[in-house]
Design a protein around this motif. Structure first.
Motif, short mmCIF file in Angstrom:
data_model
loop_
_atom_site.label_atom_id
_atom_site.label_comp_id
_atom_site.label_asym_id
_atom_site.label_seq_id
_atom_site.Cartn_x
_atom_site.Cartn_y
_atom_site.Cartn_z
N ALA A 35 0.83 -1.21 0.00
CA ALA A 35 0.00 0.00 0.00
C ALA A 35 0.87 1.26 0.00
O ALA A 35 0.57 2.23 -0.70
CB ALA A 35 -0.95 0.00 1.19
N ALA A 36 1.94 1.25 0.76
CA ALA A 36 2.83 2.42 0.83
C ALA A 36 3.51 2.65 -0.52
O ALA A 36 3.59 3.80 -0.98
CB ALA A 36 3.88 2.24 1.92
N VAL A 37 3.97 1.60 -1.16
CA VAL A 37 4.64 1.74 -2.46
C VAL A 37 3.65 2.25 -3.50
O VAL A 37 3.97 3.15 -4.28
CB VAL A 37 5.30 0.41 -2.89
CG1 VAL A 37 5.80 0.50 -4.33
CG2 VAL A 37 6.44 0.06 -1.95
N ALA A 38 2.44 1.71 -3.52
CA ALA A 38 1.42 2.19 -4.46
C ALA A 38 1.14 3.67 -4.24
O ALA A 38 1.03 4.44 -5.20
CB ALA A 38 0.14 1.37 -4.31
N SER A 39 1.06 4.07 -3.00
CA SER A 39 0.81 5.48 -2.69
C SER A 39 1.96 6.37 -3.16
O SER A 39 1.72 7.46 -3.71
CB SER A 39 0.60 5.64 -1.18
OG SER A 39 0.45 7.00 -0.85
N ILE A 40 3.18 5.92 -2.98
CA ILE A 40 4.35 6.69 -3.43
C ILE A 40 4.32 6.86 -4.94
O ILE A 40 4.49 7.96 -5.46
CB ILE A 40 5.66 6.01 -2.97
CG1 ILE A 40 5.81 6.15 -1.45
CG2 ILE A 40 6.88 6.60 -3.69
CD1 ILE A 40 6.84 5.23 -0.84
N ILE A 41 4.09 5.78 -5.66
CA ILE A 41 4.05 5.84 -7.12
C ILE A 41 2.95 6.80 -7.58
O ILE A 41 3.16 7.64 -8.45
CB ILE A 41 3.86 4.43 -7.72
CG1 ILE A 41 5.13 3.60 -7.47
CG2 ILE A 41 3.52 4.50 -9.21
CD1 ILE A 41 4.99 2.12 -7.77
N ARG A 42 1.79 6.71 -6.94
CA ARG A 42 0.66 7.56 -7.34
C ARG A 42 0.82 9.00 -6.87
O ARG A 42 0.12 9.89 -7.37
CB ARG A 42 -0.63 6.94 -6.82
CG ARG A 42 -0.95 5.65 -7.57
CD ARG A 42 -2.26 5.04 -7.18
NE ARG A 42 -2.52 3.90 -8.03
CZ ARG A 42 -2.73 2.66 -7.59
NH1 ARG A 42 -2.76 2.41 -6.29
NH2 ARG A 42 -2.93 1.68 -8.44
N THR A 43 1.73 9.26 -5.95
CA THR A 43 2.02 10.62 -5.51
C THR A 43 3.10 11.26 -6.38
O THR A 43 2.97 12.42 -6.78
CB THR A 43 2.50 10.62 -4.03
OG1 THR A 43 1.43 10.12 -3.21
CG2 THR A 43 2.91 12.00 -3.57
N VAL A 44 4.15 10.50 -6.68
CA VAL A 44 5.31 11.06 -7.38
C VAL A 44 5.05 11.24 -8.87
O VAL A 44 5.41 12.28 -9.44
CB VAL A 44 6.56 10.19 -7.13
CG1 VAL A 44 7.73 10.67 -7.98
CG2 VAL A 44 6.93 10.21 -5.65
N MET A 45 4.47 10.28 -9.52
CA MET A 45 4.32 10.36 -10.98
C MET A 45 3.57 11.61 -11.44
O MET A 45 4.01 12.26 -12.39
CB MET A 45 3.69 9.08 -11.52
CG MET A 45 4.65 7.89 -11.40
SD MET A 45 4.12 6.46 -12.32
CE MET A 45 4.54 7.00 -13.99
N PRO A 46 2.47 12.00 -10.80
CA PRO A 46 1.80 13.23 -11.24
C PRO A 46 2.65 14.49 -11.08
O PRO A 46 2.44 15.47 -11.80
CB PRO A 46 0.55 13.29 -10.34
CG PRO A 46 0.29 11.87 -9.98
CD PRO A 46 1.66 11.26 -9.83
N GLU A 47 3.62 14.49 -10.17
CA GLU A 47 4.53 15.63 -10.04
C GLU A 47 5.24 15.93 -11.36
O GLU A 47 5.66 17.05 -11.61
CB GLU A 47 5.61 15.36 -8.98
CG GLU A 47 5.13 15.33 -7.56
CD GLU A 47 6.28 15.04 -6.59
OE1 GLU A 47 7.43 15.45 -6.87
OE2 GLU A 47 6.02 14.38 -5.57
N PHE A 48 5.40 14.89 -12.18
CA PHE A 48 6.13 15.01 -13.43
C PHE A 48 5.21 14.88 -14.65
O PHE A 48 5.68 14.66 -15.76
CB PHE A 48 7.25 13.97 -13.47
CG PHE A 48 8.25 14.15 -12.37
CD1 PHE A 48 9.28 15.08 -12.49
CD2 PHE A 48 8.14 13.44 -11.19
CE1 PHE A 48 10.18 15.28 -11.47
CE2 PHE A 48 9.05 13.63 -10.16
CZ PHE A 48 10.06 14.56 -10.30
N GLY A 49 3.92 15.00 -14.42
CA GLY A 49 2.96 14.93 -15.51
C GLY A 49 2.69 13.55 -16.03
O GLY A 49 2.09 13.37 -17.10
N ALA A 50 3.11 12.53 -15.30
CA ALA A 50 2.96 11.15 -15.75
C ALA A 50 1.64 10.57 -15.26
O ALA A 50 1.59 9.76 -14.32
CB ALA A 50 4.14 10.31 -15.27
#
Length: 162
Positions: free
Chosen positions: A16-31
């Protein structure tokens, strides 16, 4: 600032933590949207996905809290001797502390242990810190994607001879 972070293999409780990190960081870069790893089904079950042969995923643990991760796995649709550096993301709070370099080295160590001879990765042209990290560690930009990663949104491709 020096933190007491450590890199360790992912465990089921980290999903759950890893999924949250991925879903938090990727939008920072428009992904966001189709063609990016944020939509991969495995994002919700990373430990299971990376328990497959010749695959490994590691997390950055800071005082019992997962703040980043990265892994390697065979490049789908690629050569047998080529792995892919996959889903390496870190929360903003841990960036700039050498975590990316340490994680990259840990992933490449695992890739070599699995017998891979090349490591491929895809990224976005706007992820400048990541691109500098990859180039500092010897990755060379290549002109076209390899394999079938499903990440059609990525526009920058690298390869490293292991």
């Amino acid at each position: 600032m020096t933190s007491a972070w450590k890199i360790r293999p992912i465990q089921p409780r980290d999903d759950a933590a890893v999924a949250s990190i991925i879903r938090t960081v990727m939008p920072e870069f428009g992904a966001t949207g189709d063609g990016f790893a944020i939509n991969d089904p495995e994002v919700d079950w990373m430990q299971r996905a990376y328990s497959l042969p010749r695959s490994a995923y590691f997390v950055v643990d800071l005082g019992g809290k997962v703040v980043g991760g990265g892994g390697v796995a065979p490049l789908l649709g690629g050569e047998e001797d080529t792995c892919e550096l996959r889903k390496m993301y870190f929360l903003r709070t841990i960036r700039g502390q050498g975590v990316g370099s340490a994680m990259l080295l840990r992933c490449l160590e695992a890739a070599r242990a699995f017998g891979f001879r090349q490591c491929y990765l895809e990224t976005l042209s706007g992820m400048n810190d990541a691109i500098r990290l990859y180039e500092r560690h010897g990755f060379k930009r290549i002109g076209a994607p390899r394999g079938r990663t499903g990440h059609g949104g990525c526009n920058t491709f690298y390869l490293l001879e292991l």
